[in-house]
Design an enzyme around this catalytic site. Sequence first.
Site, PDB file in Angstrom:
ATOM      1  N   LYS A   1       0.861  -1.187   0.000  1.00 58.24           N
ATOM      2  CA  LYS A   1       0.000   0.000   0.000  1.00 58.24           C
ATOM      3  C   LYS A   1       0.890   1.227   0.000  1.00 58.24           C
ATOM      4  CE  LYS A   1      -4.429   1.066   0.006  1.00 58.24           C
ATOM      5  NZ  LYS A   1      -5.356   0.545  -0.997  1.00 58.24           N
TER       6      LYS A   1
ATOM      7  N   SER B   1      -8.591  -0.709  -4.637  1.00 62.45           N
ATOM      8  CA  SER B   1      -8.982  -0.389  -3.270  1.00 62.45           C
ATOM      9  C   SER B   1     -10.512  -0.364  -3.165  1.00 62.45           C
ATOM     10  CB  SER B   1      -8.349   0.937  -2.841  1.00 62.45           C
ATOM     11  OG  SER B   1      -8.380   1.087  -1.443  1.00 62.45           O
TER      12      SER B   1
END
Length: 535
Positions: free
Chosen positions: A202, A399
């Site tokens: 991430k 996401s």
Amino acid sequence: MREFLKQTFASLVGSLTSLILFVSLGAGGLLFLLIAVASRDTGPQVQDQSVLVFDLSLNITDTEPTLGTNEAISRALSDEEDTSITLRTVLDTLDKATKDQRIVALYLNGSQNSSGSSNGFATLKEVRKALERFQAAGKQIISYDVNLGEKEYYLSSIADQIFLNPIGAMEMDGFSSEQQFLKGALEKFGIGVQVLRVGKYKSAVEPFLLEKLSPESKEQSRALLWALWGEFLSTVGKSREITPKQLQGIADSQGILLAEEALQRGLVDQVAYFDEVLVELKKVTGKSEDAQSFPQINLTTYAEVDNPDTTRPYSENKVALVYAEGSIVGGQGGSQQVGSESLSKQLRRLRLDQDVKAVVLRVNSPGGSATASDIIQREVVLTREQKPVIVSMGDMAASGGYWIATYGDRIFAEPTTITGSIGVFGLLLNIQEIANNNGITWDVVKTSRFADSQTITRPKTEQELAMYQKSVDQIYNQFLDKVAESRKLPRQKVEEIAQGRVWSGVEAKKLGLVDEIGGIDKAIEYAAQQAKLGD
């Protein structure tokens, strides 16, 4: 006196008669004029032997752009043209032209594109498929450009003839991704940063923490770029009958080719000025070289022409197409945003509509609010219980974008769709140091320990960070559970492929995150089959 009154009365009657006659004639003339104008206002006209002109500078989006008041007024008062068009319009218009006997060729005009294409490769892939259908119908495609970029060439490479301006150049140098890092500047100016995240890939928080890419970020960026580049090499190479290895050699040895070099390499067919291209376009339409022009119509104008194929029967049964394009936010959302309330309302309405037999959810989003994403996902699940919900993913479904997609009955992605990024992060900034250095301080009175935990005037305490991290961990675990359940994957496998990593559409299919490689048309076709609507 009597004669005077008689003459006056006669004159008055004559004047009234003339007035009535004038008004009647005037009304009749006006009616005739309106009928004449109406009879002439039949929309854009298409001549026989016409060329459809496709401006490669068009910005292709999933949805119509929403203009703010100031922007709308500014555009209305200026000569600025709208350079945006929806993907659905482009595909429908190209397919309409494929069947229209009046359209004999397509002209890809890249000469208006000075800044390079902003369209993603997944979008361009869908347009290219429509161009292939046009070409398969026996119709020519001619391309002309001055400076040919790689995205433009991805489309232009399909053309029967590619013309490049003699003074122009061609880009063939591969793809790159450059990241800006703010850590040093934030430290210099005294801006504090605290990060919460789950998932070693991430990488959205890295510019605030690091001075260069982490090994994990570099790994996933490299894999994604090579997936995009591989699609480019294979697609372009097939059209131009050049091997991917040869194209790679050009990228490594030259990068930017002058017009004559591009010709020698077989990347273009002719080096020519526009007037020479014009001669070829006249020839295609049956016009002589000395003709002033040739029959043509712009793609945006032709989109408004009625479809000549009226043989398809009308049915009240429908497949609904819903768009989720932009960042996902709570509430109604704004321009280039997916509002949880507005999209949920759409899905609820379609769920209750008996004429809608299936729903195609088109996702083109980098993500956003986890809460908003979950609200939308709930409506997807409820709708799926009533009718098929098919997901088509565009340039990106990452996401939160993947969160709202994962419960689709079937998920379609293009080879280059950026997929996944199953992870969560939070960024907490504070201005304590920069403020203190300039003589600014704060004091606080509170009723409980965490009452001022959302302030930016100081860093978060360890207890506050633990509280926030607990929330981030919970959201991440919910994300993993939902993907495992909806995609029927072992949770351990989901944990391995998650970690905030993004995948290409091809890799995502291998991992089980998507079901099929294909575009929006394929998704709609599948939805119609599932709804048993026939052809």
